[in-house]
Design an enzyme around this catalytic site. Structure first.
Site, PDB file in Angstrom:
ATOM      1  N   GLY A   1      -1.073   1.121   0.209  1.00  0.00           N
ATOM      2  CA  GLY A   1      -1.407   0.273  -0.926  1.00  0.00           C
ATOM      3  C   GLY A   1      -1.716  -1.150  -0.538  1.00  0.00           C
ATOM      4  O   GLY A   1      -2.804  -1.470  -0.077  1.00  0.00           O
ATOM      5  N   GLY A   2      -0.747  -2.033  -0.752  1.00  0.00           N
ATOM      6  CA  GLY A   2      -0.999  -3.454  -0.570  1.00  0.00           C
ATOM      7  C   GLY A   2      -1.717  -4.024  -1.773  1.00  0.00           C
ATOM      8  O   GLY A   2      -2.020  -3.328  -2.753  1.00  0.00           O
ATOM      9  N   TRP A   3      -2.020  -5.310  -1.716  1.00  0.00           N
ATOM     10  CA  TRP A   3      -2.658  -5.976  -2.846  1.00  0.00           C
ATOM     11  C   TRP A   3      -4.002  -5.345  -3.192  1.00  0.00           C
ATOM     12  O   TRP A   3      -4.316  -5.124  -4.364  1.00  0.00           O
ATOM     13  CB  TRP A   3      -2.843  -7.460  -2.533  1.00  0.00           C
ATOM     14  CG  TRP A   3      -3.462  -8.235  -3.664  1.00  0.00           C
ATOM     15  CD1 TRP A   3      -4.747  -8.665  -3.765  1.00  0.00           C
ATOM     16  CD2 TRP A   3      -2.811  -8.642  -4.877  1.00  0.00           C
ATOM     17  NE1 TRP A   3      -4.948  -9.328  -4.956  1.00  0.00           N
ATOM     18  CE2 TRP A   3      -3.767  -9.327  -5.659  1.00  0.00           C
ATOM     19  CE3 TRP A   3      -1.508  -8.498  -5.368  1.00  0.00           C
ATOM     20  CZ2 TRP A   3      -3.462  -9.863  -6.902  1.00  0.00           C
ATOM     21  CZ3 TRP A   3      -1.207  -9.035  -6.602  1.00  0.00           C
ATOM     22  CH2 TRP A   3      -2.185  -9.710  -7.358  1.00  0.00           C
TER      23      TRP A   3
ATOM     24  N   GLU B   1       1.470  -2.499  -5.703  1.00  0.00           N
ATOM     25  CA  GLU B   1       1.504  -3.830  -6.318  1.00  0.00           C
ATOM     26  C   GLU B   1       0.655  -3.859  -7.600  1.00  0.00           C
ATOM     27  O   GLU B   1      -0.511  -4.187  -7.523  1.00  0.00           O
ATOM     28  CB  GLU B   1       1.019  -4.877  -5.316  1.00  0.00           C
ATOM     29  CG  GLU B   1       1.832  -4.950  -4.038  1.00  0.00           C
ATOM     30  CD  GLU B   1       1.401  -6.071  -3.104  1.00  0.00           C
ATOM     31  OE1 GLU B   1       0.861  -7.095  -3.573  1.00  0.00           O
ATOM     32  OE2 GLU B   1       1.599  -5.931  -1.901  1.00  0.00           O
TER      33      GLU B   1
ATOM     34  N   TRP C   1       5.826 -10.825   7.068  1.00  0.00           N
ATOM     35  CA  TRP C   1       4.394 -10.683   6.778  1.00  0.00           C
ATOM     36  C   TRP C   1       3.689 -11.927   7.300  1.00  0.00           C
ATOM     37  O   TRP C   1       3.931 -13.018   6.807  1.00  0.00           O
ATOM     38  CB  TRP C   1       4.118 -10.546   5.275  1.00  0.00           C
ATOM     39  CG  TRP C   1       2.625 -10.468   5.067  1.00  0.00           C
ATOM     40  CD1 TRP C   1       1.757 -11.509   4.876  1.00  0.00           C
ATOM     41  CD2 TRP C   1       1.826  -9.296   5.100  1.00  0.00           C
ATOM     42  NE1 TRP C   1       0.468 -11.070   4.787  1.00  0.00           N
ATOM     43  CE2 TRP C   1       0.475  -9.703   4.916  1.00  0.00           C
ATOM     44  CE3 TRP C   1       2.095  -7.938   5.278  1.00  0.00           C
ATOM     45  CZ2 TRP C   1      -0.594  -8.810   4.885  1.00  0.00           C
ATOM     46  CZ3 TRP C   1       1.047  -7.043   5.241  1.00  0.00           C
ATOM     47  CH2 TRP C   1      -0.275  -7.477   5.045  1.00  0.00           C
TER      48      TRP C   1
ATOM     49  N   TYR D   1       7.938 -14.710  -0.688  1.00  0.00           N
ATOM     50  CA  TYR D   1       6.841 -15.664  -0.479  1.00  0.00           C
ATOM     51  C   TYR D   1       5.832 -15.551  -1.615  1.00  0.00           C
ATOM     52  O   TYR D   1       5.969 -14.713  -2.512  1.00  0.00           O
ATOM     53  CB  TYR D   1       6.158 -15.402   0.866  1.00  0.00           C
ATOM     54  CG  TYR D   1       6.002 -13.938   1.221  1.00  0.00           C
ATOM     55  CD1 TYR D   1       4.986 -13.160   0.679  1.00  0.00           C
ATOM     56  CD2 TYR D   1       6.893 -13.316   2.090  1.00  0.00           C
ATOM     57  CE1 TYR D   1       4.851 -11.820   0.995  1.00  0.00           C
ATOM     58  CE2 TYR D   1       6.777 -11.979   2.419  1.00  0.00           C
ATOM     59  CZ  TYR D   1       5.747 -11.229   1.869  1.00  0.00           C
ATOM     60  OH  TYR D   1       5.624  -9.897   2.177  1.00  0.00           O
ATOM     61  N   ASP D   2       4.816 -16.427  -1.554  1.00  0.00           N
ATOM     62  CA  ASP D   2       3.797 -16.527  -2.613  1.00  0.00           C
ATOM     63  C   ASP D   2       4.394 -16.934  -3.951  1.00  0.00           C
ATOM     64  O   ASP D   2       3.876 -16.582  -5.016  1.00  0.00           O
ATOM     65  CB  ASP D   2       3.005 -15.214  -2.774  1.00  0.00           C
ATOM     66  CG  ASP D   2       2.071 -14.953  -1.601  1.00  0.00           C
ATOM     67  OD1 ASP D   2       1.833 -15.887  -0.808  1.00  0.00           O
ATOM     68  OD2 ASP D   2       1.586 -13.815  -1.470  1.00  0.00           O
TER      69      ASP D   2
ATOM     70  N   GLN E   1     -12.193  10.301  22.949  1.00  0.00           N
ATOM     71  CA  GLN E   1     -10.931  11.020  23.135  1.00  0.00           C
ATOM     72  C   GLN E   1     -10.276  11.250  21.786  1.00  0.00           C
ATOM     73  O   GLN E   1     -10.655  10.667  20.774  1.00  0.00           O
ATOM     74  CB  GLN E   1     -10.013  10.283  24.092  1.00  0.00           C
ATOM     75  CG  GLN E   1      -9.435   8.975  23.567  1.00  0.00           C
ATOM     76  CD  GLN E   1      -8.606   8.237  24.621  1.00  0.00           C
ATOM     77  OE1 GLN E   1      -8.919   8.257  25.808  1.00  0.00           O
ATOM     78  NE2 GLN E   1      -7.537   7.588  24.168  1.00  0.00           N
TER      79      GLN E   1
END
Length: 442
Positions: free
Chosen positions: A147-149, A200, A420, A276-277, A121
């Site tokens: 994008g992203g890492w 990033e 995240w 974070y991180d 489909q």
């Protein structure tokens, strides 16, 4: 004053504990019939393309868990950028997953509306399920996060010139907003409402191999301006506003190297800030990865925290009402911890063993460790928690920490919370419901 503050924070822990121990919702109350909690603060959750595999987290879980009714935005992670500076969705293994995105026939038991996809489909996969989710939750906005890492490698190429920026933005709008998938023109139209840029990082080291140029800083602003121009142009045809957001770093040095502070917010609806991180298994000693404030006795000076990140952006001209604080649905861990005590700031031999990646574990797994040889420790002043069994140490956000962060978001006049990622939560969406509770407009 200090005693009063401690009492308030203790009340936060008690309230969050009640939330955790409350009975899970019925399927009816968790789904489309749940009362939306959308007024006021942004509540932005990342849905990962790959979460449907090992984590067994289809789009349907956003509905059945009750998460969808607590969210204002879902960011789909991720869209890729080609070496010649274009958006594309079918780059082969390691470069894309068209099967997960729009080709996989979703069976009835994983489908938002209970109806199985027919092979071949026009639209299947995650994109088709997101369309069904929006039909049940019409106020929910879905953004493609680019994008992203791993996929920020060629952002610099796309942003380099006026011509490259125009071509890049046009390609992204064509694929994601107009829905012109390979071989299926218009099939995904209406799935995505806007664009989230997760570069990033401009003019700063990210994943090894990323293209980095000193002019990235100015070009990032120009890229946002081009996205805003073309999104507004497209919006005149759809009679809708198409949001533009960006994910921004916590490191003040990265802020200065890659971003023109106040200027970028002229074009953004809002920005999500990395919360974070801050530390992880790459460090030789245990530490916090997402504390609200820098803990007393921290071995690094200066150090990172959510407050440091937010204050850094405000000092560089960011408006408070366009900053959304990132909250992790995972923890960072170390093993071979020596030095005794509660395990914090102690030497370790390396990252802790985990389900998918050493030193990284989802909240839904970490929550099961409490009482099974692990003790939960808290620093109420700094806003972080950790688990320690004498050898292995995990720093993570539980409902008490998350609720404390929502109170900070309110007090600081911020725009909301980002998560995240949604597949790290448990089947009852405990963390997302905690954020919904904390950011409900009363």
């Amino acid at each position: 004053m200090r005693q009063l503050r401690h009492r308030r924070l203790t009340a936060v822990v008690a309230l969050a504990t009640l939330l955790v121990t409350a009975a899970p919702p019925t399927a009816a109350s968790a789904g489309a019939g749940a009362k939306p909690e959308r007024a006021g603060f942004h509540r932005v959750g990342y849905f990962t393309q790959w979460g449907i595999y090992g984590r067994a987290f289809p789009v349907k879980k956003l509905d059945t868990s009750g998460a969808a009714s607590r969210l204002t935005h879902v960011n789909y992670a991720f869209g890729n950028v080609s070496e010649d500076g274009r958006c594309y969705v079918d780059g082969g293994p390691g470069e894309g997953d068209a099967w997960a995105d729009y080709q996989r026939p979703v069976p009835a038991e994983e489908s938002v509306d209970g109806v199985a996809d027919a092979p071949g489909q026009a639209l299947n996969g995650n994109f088709g399920q997101l369309a069904k989710l929006k039909a049940k939750h019409p106020e929910l906005k879905v953004l493609i996060s680019l994008g992203g890492w791993s996929w920020s490698t060629y952002f610099s190429n796309a942003a380099r010139t006026d011509a490259s920026r125009k071509a890049f933005v046009a390609s992204c709008i064509d694929i994601y907003l107009k829905g012109n998938l390979p071989g299926s023109p218009g099939a995904a139209a209406g799935v995505f409402d806007g664009v989230d840029l997760d570069w990033e990082w401009p003019n700063w080291e990210g994943e090894p191999g990323n293209v980095i140029r000193p002019e990235d800083r100015e070009n990032f602003t120009k890229l946002l301006a081009e996205f805003r121009r073309q999104l507004d142009g497209y919006g005149r045809t759809t009679r809708k506003h198409h949001p533009l957001t960006a994910f921004l770093p916590a490191n003040p040095a990265t802020m200065d190297a890659g971003y023109e502070g106040r200027k970028i917010f002229k074009y953004l609806d809002f920005a999500t800030v990395q919360g974070y991180d801050f530390h992880g298994g790459w460090d030789a000693v245990t530490n916090q990865q997402s504390a609200l404030r820098v803990p007393r006795g921290a071995p690094d000076n200066p150090d990172f925290s959510s407050e440091v990140a937010i204050d850094g952006w405000i000092a560089r001209g960011a408006p408070r009402n366009k900053l959304v604080l990132g909250i992790p649905y995972y923890g960072r861990g170390w093993t071979g911890v020596s030095g005794g005590g509660n395990g914090l700031f102690q030497p370790a031999t390396g990252p802790a063993p985990a389900t998918f990646e050493a030193g990284y574990e989802d909240y839904k797994q970490l929550k099961t460790l409490a009482g099974k040889g692990y003790t939960v420790h808290r620093d109420l002043r700094s806003g972080h928690a950790w688990l320690f069994d004498g050898t292995t140490f995990w720093t993570y956000d539980d409902p008490a920490v998350v609720l404390q962060k929502t109170l900070y978001i309110r007090q600081a006049g911020l725009a909301g919370a980002m998560m995240w990622s949604l597949d790290g939560d448990d089947d009852n969406a405990t963390l997302t419901k905690t954020i919904g509770l904390g950011l409900t407009t009363w």
